[in-house]
Structure formats: C-alpha cells, structure tokens
Design an enzyme around this catalytic site. Structure first.
Site, PDB file in Angstrom:
ATOM      1  N   ASP A 178      38.379  43.987  44.884  1.00  0.00           N
ATOM      2  CA  ASP A 178      39.756  43.962  44.407  1.00  0.00           C
ATOM      3  C   ASP A 178      40.671  43.269  45.425  1.00  0.00           C
ATOM      4  OD1 ASP A 178      41.635  44.513  42.428  1.00  0.00           O
ATOM      5  OD2 ASP A 178      41.034  46.614  42.237  1.00  0.00           O
ATOM      6  N   GLU A 217      40.904  39.034  42.077  1.00  0.00           N
ATOM      7  CA  GLU A 217      42.246  38.765  42.583  1.00  0.00           C
ATOM      8  C   GLU A 217      43.189  38.368  41.454  1.00  0.00           C
ATOM      9  OE1 GLU A 217      42.781  34.584  43.133  1.00  0.00           O
ATOM     10  OE2 GLU A 217      42.074  35.621  41.365  1.00  0.00           O
ATOM     11  N   TRP A 218      42.769  38.698  40.205  1.00  0.00           N
ATOM     12  CA  TRP A 218      43.632  38.626  39.020  1.00  0.00           C
ATOM     13  C   TRP A 218      44.096  37.220  38.688  1.00  0.00           C
ATOM     14  CZ3 TRP A 218      46.665  41.682  42.903  1.00  0.00           C
ATOM     15  CH2 TRP A 218      46.027  42.891  43.190  1.00  0.00           C
ATOM     16  N   GLY A 219      43.376  36.205  39.155  1.00  0.00           N
ATOM     17  CA  GLY A 219      43.747  34.829  38.850  1.00  0.00           C
ATOM     18  C   GLY A 219      44.880  34.284  39.685  1.00  0.00           C
ATOM     19  N   ASP A 239      45.425  43.144  35.034  1.00  0.00           N
ATOM     20  CA  ASP A 239      44.701  44.179  34.294  1.00  0.00           C
ATOM     21  C   ASP A 239      45.102  44.183  32.829  1.00  0.00           C
ATOM     22  OD1 ASP A 239      43.733  44.799  36.767  1.00  0.00           O
ATOM     23  OD2 ASP A 239      44.631  46.790  36.894  1.00  0.00           O
TER      24      ASP A 239
END
Length: 658
Positions: A178, A217-219, A239
C-alpha cells in the site's frame, strides 16, 4: 498497415549464428527455417489473480479464525475449483512491533503459531496465501483506523528485503504493498516501488521463493508507464469502497474507466481497478453481474471481498460463472478496449481472446433508460462475415450475424458476449538481422489507433525471459516471454500497441540481468474502433498531448513530439467532441469564454464547452465561445500549454488532423 520483409537465406543464417551457446542445443546441427508470426501459435501467459481478500468485509478485524473460515468456504463453495486460489490478508494482521533485529513480531493470540501457521493452513486447502504491507513507515491502518486502534510502524520502509524474506519464509505467495505511508512521507512512487522490486529479487535469491507483487499506490504515480516487469499488478485508481461506505455505481464506473491502459497489460502484467464488491450489502444480483462484466472485459484481477462463508447461492453462482471467468482469465492476457460510443453513454468494448477470430464484447448502457446498442464486427478487427454470438451470463448461443449485432440493454447494465468470426487482414514483418532483440522500422499504419501485435519468439530456457518494447518515442514496457520448449520452437505472445498514422518504429531491447528471447517477427492487426487522429500544430509540427498518459480531470493539454501514443490520439464524434482515452473530452476549463481559458481534459458530459468545430482553414474553435485552440504565447516547444484565444489566423492556431 505494415511492410513485410523478404526472407534472405544468408542473412537468416547469420542471424541464427548469433544465438548464444545457452540457446543453441547443437551448434553443428542444421539451422531450421523460422515461421512468420501467426496467431495460431499463441502461448498462454499468467492470468490475473483470482481469490478473496479480507478488507471489504472484515476491515482490520482479522485473525486465524476468520481466515481459516474463509479459506474453508472458498473450497466448500466451489470458488476454489473455479480458480479462486488466493486468500489475501489485508491491513490489520500486524500491530507493528519488531524485535531487536528488526524482525516482525505478531500477536500469537490472534495468530496461534504465527503467520507461517496460517499460510500453511491456507496451503493445506490447495490455496495460495497473500499478505499486506505499506511502502512507507506506516500502513493505512495507522492513518485511517477502522475496527482496531491505529498501530504504528506497520510499514516496511527501512526493512524492504528483510520483510520480503520474512513473508517468503512464512510461505506467503502474494504481497499487497500500500501507499499511505509513502504518500504521507512524500516518497516518489516509481523510485520506491522499483526499490521494492529490487529488494524482492534479492530476497528471492536468498530464499528461493517469489511473491506476486501487487503495487497499491492508487494510480497516483501513473504506474502503467513504468510498473510492467517490476510489479505483477498495480492499482490504477483509488479505493472502490471506503470503510462504512455503501457500494455504488459512481466509484465502480470510475475505477472501470481508469483501469484502461491497454499497452501496459500483457504477458502476465495487469492493471488493477481494486477488489470486488460482489455480494456486499447494497449490491443486487443485477449489479453484481454488471460489476463482474466490467472487471472481466478489463481483464482485471478478481478478488472477492464478501463473506464467502455466508454468501447466497446466487452470489456464488455469479462469482463462479465459467464463461465470465474465462473472459477475464483468457490466456492471451490482454485488456479490452472501447471500440464505439455512437450515442453518449451507450458504449461497446471489445477484448481480443486467444484463438483466431475470438472476441469478448461488452455492450454497456450507462444511461438511465433501456436502449439498443450495436457492436460492429469491423470495429473489433473482424470481417463482416457471419459471426457466432454467445451470451456469457445465460451461457447460451444467440445466433450468427453478419456485419454486427444489436440488442436492448437495460439502464445501468451491460450485456457480455463472446463472438467467433473471421480475422480481418494483418501484416507480418519479419526480422532479417542478426539481433535477438531487433528493431522493426517502416511499420506503417493507415490510421492512428490501438493495434494487436503478435510477437513470434523462441525461448529455450526453463523460465520466462524478458525484453522491453517501445513504439516510437512512447513509454517502454517490459514484456515476458514464457518458455517455448526449445531454442528452435517458435510461439507468439500478444501486446496492444498504439501506432501513429504513417511510419512507426517498434524497438525491442534486452533487459539488464535477463537473457533475452529470440524475437523473430511481428503480426500487426488493427482494431478499427479505436482509430482516431493526431492534432498536429502547424507552427510546431508537434502533437496535442496529455502529459504522461494521465487521465486526471483538469489536466491541461500541451504540445509534445508526435509518437502515436493513446494520449495523442483523438476521436471526433458526431456530437462535435474530441475524445481521448475513449472517455475524456477536450474541454474549455470551467466553461470559459475569455482569452487565456485553459484547454483541459474532463469526463465527457455533453456540454457545449466540450464541443468543437474543425474549420477548413485549419483552426479549431470552441462551440461555446468561438475562440481558437491556441499554443500559448505562440510556443512551439515540448510542454507548451494549450489555451483558447481570439482567432488571429496565425500558425500557432492552425492544426491538421492526421
């Protein structure tokens, strides 16, 4: 669309003489003829992970009883037999204590026998075990505690190799890394995750085990530009569901849209739009099927997040539908692409499947009313000959149709199909040099767009070999080439590449530390539904460009060297829009009508500020203001921003659509 090269006996022999002794099984043996690339010789690649992850139901409240119960249920429900193999422990498993040597110490009240014991239990069920960490000093549970108090020091920063060795020794197969700590500390995404990948290689050299690396890293660091060959999958968005949030369409649609980076997804590397919400409270059967349809056409990882032990038979059947899973898990390993949107909100996606003439099709109605949607075979790269259509959810054959197929799709729903037709024409380009990783120049395309590229190669080793591929000046991607059985046995793997109209160069190169495969030929075929045009400035001879393939709303358009990338390919719609990425419109910022208004990208809304007129004199004017698309301060350099300005007739306001 491509230029075939004639074979040359002496040059072919010179090329074969360039083989290493590792590749040459018998240097004195006659050199065999090499076939041109043909899709019927495809080799299967690693599919996206399938399984279950703890977060969406249990959040931080996990222990050995919860995980054992869910592992048992994966088996008893039939999900494991359907291919759901991973049991992933998300945040909350560790409370952050280390011993004097920096080794992770866990609470054995929660995990009797420690983490090796739970990994062993998962393995005893024929499943694979996954675990969670963070790239920074703290995990997300420290900054955003849910069902347990914030636990400090739950990240891996300062212990990358040590923790990865620990996970491997415990027996884990997969790790999600994460970014909460990384974000708070201001770390650089690409640098950090590549350091973690290097630490993983070092750890594997010690333990002899490997982990599937899931970068989360969520893009935010645009991982589709650099993560192939470093991570196995990478999140492309934030998320899909937050703690105590009710599942909804808005984030499902957002994560679906943001997952499409087709050049990055291939040969076992995957864009990840996040875990599934199927079976959660608030999700109807219809919405569950829609969710699975979207993730399957995207070729996404399928990690269920519901309580498997208490799910309904209906939910189980949705999660295990074999024809839907087959689309997601197709061994060609590619992502779907958007090929049509004749009416705003009525979208068609096509995914190239293994075999010849095989496609998956998603007819996606994002509007509030039922509507007919048509898929045209030509948009998919098929001929208009009779094509068989099958519904994946009903698992029934619909019939055979020429030209295309039309059906009614309910509001906010989709129809998922597989079709079997006839491939349209393609071009084979053969390497006639002595290089194992050649450069193919003079590859021509009649239109800019996404192309299917089958790569013929040989790999006589026992493990996958890697090489990079780069089209023109675009980003470089690592491609994995599985073993073919011998150095003289040729197979193909596939990638999706974005080519410019006209001449293109496709360059392969060896990866440091890896033996390269022997690349022989390319087969290049268009997917016409993706075709568009570059907007080339008359003064600069540079293209309208969206920086670094970002999809973030409000990103200002700029000039950049033309390379044919997806971020430089625009589709003119019948509605007057200029669409990039299939879902972002060129937009007059904040409905601006004054000189200096930024020209940005934004989700297509149908607004007048997103409609443009392409004029015969080369200008492009905003329908809202009548102002011209303009290169700021008459700039011609890379990075020059685009704005609206009173039309002057100057060359910095003239464009050609190529």
């Amino acid at each position: 669309m491509g230029q075939a090269h004639r074979r040359s006996g002496p040059r072919r022999r010179a090329r074969r003489a360039g083989l290493t002794t590792l590749d040459r099984q018998d240097p004195s043996a006659p050199l065999p003829a090499e076939p041109a690339a043909v899709s019927t010789n495809q080799i299967g690649v690693t599919p996206p992970p399938m399984g279950w992850a703890s977060w969406n139901t249990f959040f931080s409240s996990i222990d050995h009883n919860v995980i054992k119960q869910q592992a048992d249920a994966l088996v008893s429900s039939g999900m494991a037999a359907a291919g759901c193999k991973y049991v992933d422990l998300d945040d909350g498993w560790w409370q952050g204590r280390r011993d004097a040597n920096g080794n992770i110490v866990v609470d054995e009240n929660l995990w009797p026998g420690g983490m090796k014991a739970i990994a062993d239990y998962i393995h005893s069920k024929g499943l694979k075990a996954g675990i969670y960490t963070d790239a920074g000093k703290q995990g997300c549970g420290y900054y955003f505690p849910t069902t347990r108090p914030a636990a400090p020091n739950t990240g891996m920063e300062g212990h990358y190799q040590q923790d990865l060795e620990t996970f491997q020794r415990w027996g884990f197969d997969y790790v999600k890394i994460d970014w909460c700590g990384g974000r708070e500390e201001g770390l650089d995404q690409e640098t950090t995750y590549k350091q973690i990948a290097a630490a993983h290689e070092a750890a594997s050299a010690v333990t002899g085990r490997r982990l599937v690396l899931s970068f989360c890293e969520w893009g935010t660091g645009l991982p589709w530009n650099w993560a192939t060959g470093y991570g196995d999958l990478w999140r492309t968005s934030h998320d899909v569901l937050l703690y105590k949030e009710t599942p909804g369409l808005t984030k499902m649609y957002r994560n679906f849209d943001e997952a499409f980076q087709p050049a990055a997804q291939h040969t076992g590397y995957h864009n990840d739009p996040d875990m599934l919400m199927v079976g959660l409270n608030g999700m109807t059967a219809q919405r569950n099927r829609l969710h699975m349809s979207l993730w399957s056409i995207a070729g996404a990882p399928l990690l269920a997040g519901n309580n498997v032990a208490t799910m309904s038979t209906e939910t189980r059947d949705i999660l295990t539908n074999p024809e839907v899973l087959a689309i997601d898990q197709d061994p060609r390993g590619l992502q779907g692409v958007k090929v049509a949107e004749d009416t705003r909100g009525l979208q068609v996606y096509g995914k190239v499947l293994s075999g010849t003439g095989k496609r998956a099709v998603l007819l996606f109605n994002r509007t509030g009313s039922a509507a007919n949607i048509t898929v045209r075979w030509a948009d998919l790269g098929l001929t208009t000959a009779s094509t068989s259509v099958r519904n994946a959810w009903t698992r029934s054959t619909v019939g055979s149709f020429t030209t295309g197929y039309t059906t009614s799709v309910p509001a906010n729903d989709a129809v998922l199909l597989t079709v079997s037709g006839t491939e349209a024409s393609a071009t084979t380009v053969e390497d006639t040099t002595s290089a194992t990783t050649p450069t193919f120049s003079s590859i021509t395309a009649s239109a800019a767009g996404t192309k299917l590229v089958d790569i013929t190669y040989a790999n006589g080793g026992s493990t996958a070999r890697k090489a990079t591929v780069q089209v023109n000046g675009q980003f470089t991607y690592v491609v994995a080439f599985p073993p073919t059985g011998s150095a003289t046995t040729y197979r193909t793997v596939s990638v999706l590449a974005h080519l410019a109209k006209g001449t293109n160069t496709v360059k392969f190169a060896a990866v440091s530390g890896s033996t390269a495969p022997d690349i022989d030929a390319l087969r290049i075929q268009g997917i016409p539904g993706t075709d568009g045009a570059a907007l080339v400035g008359s003064a600069s001879d540079r293209c309208v460009d969206i920086e670094k393939n970002t999809y973030v709303n409000a990103t200002q358009a700029q000039l950049w060297d033309c390379g044919g990338g997806r971020n430089q390919t625009f589709t003119r719609t019948s509605r007057g829009e200029l669409v990039v990425y299939g879902n972002k419109c060129l937009d007059a910022d904040n409905n601006g009508t004054t000189n200096g208004t930024k020209v940005i990208i934004w989700d297509c809304t149908g607004g007048t500020n997103q409609k443009w007129t392409v004029n015969s004199n080369g200008t492009i004017t905003s329908n809202l203001s009548g102002l011209c698309l303009d290169a700021l301060n008459a700039g011609t350099a890379n990075g020059t921003k685009l704005i609206l300005w009173t039309c002057t007739g100057q060359t910095n306001q003239r464009w050609s659509l190529t």
